[in-house]
Design an enzyme around this catalytic site. Structure first.
Site, PDB file in Angstrom:
ATOM      1  N   MET A 116      53.069  52.920  69.483  1.00 29.29           N
ATOM      2  CA  MET A 116      53.328  52.180  69.365  1.00 29.29           C
ATOM      3  C   MET A 116      54.508  52.206  67.738  1.00 29.29           C
ATOM      4  O   MET A 116      55.323  51.396  66.982  1.00 29.29           O
ATOM      5  CB  MET A 116      53.803  50.723  69.557  1.00 29.29           C
ATOM      6  CG  MET A 116      53.712  50.056  71.293  1.00 29.29           C
ATOM      7  SD  MET A 116      54.055  48.795  71.733  1.00 29.29           S
ATOM      8  CE  MET A 116      52.816  47.839  70.316  1.00 29.29           C
ATOM      9  N   GLY A 117      53.767  53.317  67.376  1.00 28.84           N
ATOM     10  CA  GLY A 117      54.220  53.973  65.457  1.00 28.84           C
ATOM     11  C   GLY A 117      53.530  52.768  64.828  1.00 28.84           C
ATOM     12  O   GLY A 117      52.373  52.131  65.615  1.00 28.84           O
ATOM     13  N   HIS A 132      47.932  54.607  61.538  1.00 29.97           N
ATOM     14  CA  HIS A 132      47.384  55.246  60.259  1.00 29.97           C
ATOM     15  C   HIS A 132      46.390  55.437  60.819  1.00 29.97           C
ATOM     16  O   HIS A 132      47.010  56.441  61.825  1.00 29.97           O
ATOM     17  CB  HIS A 132      46.524  52.973  60.688  1.00 29.97           C
ATOM     18  CG  HIS A 132      46.425  52.504  61.648  1.00 29.97           C
ATOM     19  ND1 HIS A 132      45.026  52.858  62.498  1.00 29.97           N
ATOM     20  CD2 HIS A 132      47.199  51.586  62.797  1.00 29.97           C
ATOM     21  CE1 HIS A 132      44.823  52.381  63.468  1.00 29.97           C
ATOM     22  NE2 HIS A 132      45.777  51.714  63.660  1.00 29.97           N
ATOM     23  N   HIS A 158      45.317  56.148  64.678  1.00 29.85           N
ATOM     24  CA  HIS A 158      46.079  57.341  65.523  1.00 29.85           C
ATOM     25  C   HIS A 158      46.008  58.256  65.029  1.00 29.85           C
ATOM     26  O   HIS A 158      45.710  59.663  66.082  1.00 29.85           O
ATOM     27  CB  HIS A 158      47.282  56.881  65.364  1.00 29.85           C
ATOM     28  CG  HIS A 158      48.087  55.303  65.191  1.00 29.85           C
ATOM     29  ND1 HIS A 158      48.231  54.127  64.682  1.00 29.85           N
ATOM     30  CD2 HIS A 158      48.147  54.563  66.839  1.00 29.85           C
ATOM     31  CE1 HIS A 158      48.557  53.259  65.266  1.00 29.85           C
ATOM     32  NE2 HIS A 158      48.297  53.296  66.482  1.00 29.85           N
TER      33      HIS A 158
END
Length: 393
Positions: free
Chosen positions: A90-91, A94, A97
């Protein structure tokens, strides 16, 4: 008969380079110069003026927002026999991810990263509009990683960022986050209704629904999720198995800060004070893990170690003045079966178990002048989750 040489103003050179498990075609155009040609009786050859330099792949990531373009691009990769790994996000990316993308690049020729804030996994009382959106930073991180991967033999590349609109993802009806909402949903029970699902009733319905859509669209050989969201991984694995989806679910270990706090996009809401106390959850779970390693197997013995830590920190915060403390509430601390997430009374050493928990960091009561605050000013509660697998012995 005299030989005739026909010189083209532009020559296209196609070189084929094989790296690791995949092949890429690189196109270069070079203006030809008569002075750079040396003629023989049979052919013309290009004589470079200087030694050739190392070829660098300047291929740009594809930024795709519509479904027809995504499908066309995916078909082209299939024709080229290039494998794809999908990292749904979902953006607000960090290092957690990025570790997922690295794992995907190690096992696939191309990596797709989806960036979409999915409305249906937010309850009606949760403020979707405050979820952090860091588009430029997200792209910068992915481009930097792709440049790193380009220099690493055997690694795949970050090929596509899929950032669809909500209309594209929910084409028939607007997304509905009510428990009795209308629309087309995927619901995995009973695992989706316990622990996190009990506190957030529509959460896993929304997660399963959007992941089903992404899996159908991308048709990835593998999909990548973090261990931090352990219940989510169980839900997704069950969905893939029950609906016969042709993809492998790959789980990557939790990425943590130096003090043990699990990395999360929501951590940006924690100012210095709440951030310092927020490690209580990881400390509590670690204490329970130590009890297991020391030979404890019953639920009461293992969880008692976790609750001792949580209760001690709560007492310490209660004793401080309002302008110094950061209060929290423990939602749950769980000892569960790793396949079903249902609570167990004792750990089966042959199977192991999952320790998990959730705490709510409460808004600060009083803010000190000059205090380092999180995004939003520490005036809203922040939910933190974490888990530790107890490995079979």
């Amino acid at each position: 008969m005299p030989m005739i040489y026909k010189l083209l103003p532009m020559q296209t050179i196609i070189s084929q380079v094989t790296t690791g498990a995949h092949t890429t075609l690189r196109l270069f155009s070079r203006q030809l110069n008569l002075s750079s040609l040396r003629f023989s009786s049979s052919k013309a050859t290009l004589k470079p003026k200087s030694p050739p330099t190392k070829m660098v792949d300047y291929r740009l990531m594809h930024i795709i927002r519509d479904i027809p373009t995504l499908r066309t691009h995916r078909r082209n990769l299939l024709r080229s026999n290039l494998t794809v790994g999908l990292v749904p996000t979902m953006g607000a990316l960090h290092e957690g991810h990025i570790s997922l993308v690295r794992a995907a690049a190690a096992e696939n020729a191309r990596v797709f990263v989806s960036i979409y804030i999915n409305p249906t996994q937010f309850g009606v009382s949760e403020d979707l509009s405050t979820y952090p959106q860091t588009w430029e930073s997200d792209l910068a991180q992915l481009r930097a990683l792709d440049a790193e991967l380009a220099e690493t033999p055997g690694m795949g590349r970050v090929d596509t960022v899929f950032a669809p609109s909500t209309k594209a993802m929910y084409p028939t009806l607007p997304p509905d986050s009510r428990e009795d909402g209308v629309g087309s949903f995927v619901q995995i029970t009973p695992v989706g209704g316990i622990l996190e699902g009990k506190s957030r009733p529509v959460f896993f319905r929304g997660v399963a629904t959007v992941c089903m859509k992404l899996f159908n669209l991308v048709q990835a050989e593998r999909v990548y999720f973090g261990q931090k969201d352990v219940q989510q991984t169980v839900v997704i694995r069950r969905m893939v198995k029950d609906f016969h989806l042709d993809t492998q679910v790959m789980i990557v270990p939790t990425s943590r800060e130096e003090d043990g706090l699990a990395m999360s996009s929501r951590n940006v809401y924690l100012g210095a004070r709440r951030r310092a106390v927020g490690v209580v959850l990881s400390r509590a779970l670690r204490a329970a893990e130590e009890a297991y390693v020391a030979g404890k197997r019953s639920r009461d013995e293992i969880l008692a170690a976790a609750w001792n830590v949580a209760n001690q920190v709560a007492l310490e915060q209660d004793a401080l003045a309002p302008e110094q403390r950061a209060l929290f509430e423990v939602d749950y601390i769980s000892l569960a079966d790793p396949d079903t997430m249902e609570e167990i009374e004792a750990v089966d050493e042959r199977k192991g178990a999952v320790l998990s928990g959730a705490v709510k960091m409460l808004p600060l009561e009083q803010i000190q002048p000059g205090e380092v605050l999180g995004q939003g000013g520490d005036v809203a509660p922040v939910r933190l989750i974490d888990n530790i697998p107890l490995e079979p012995r």
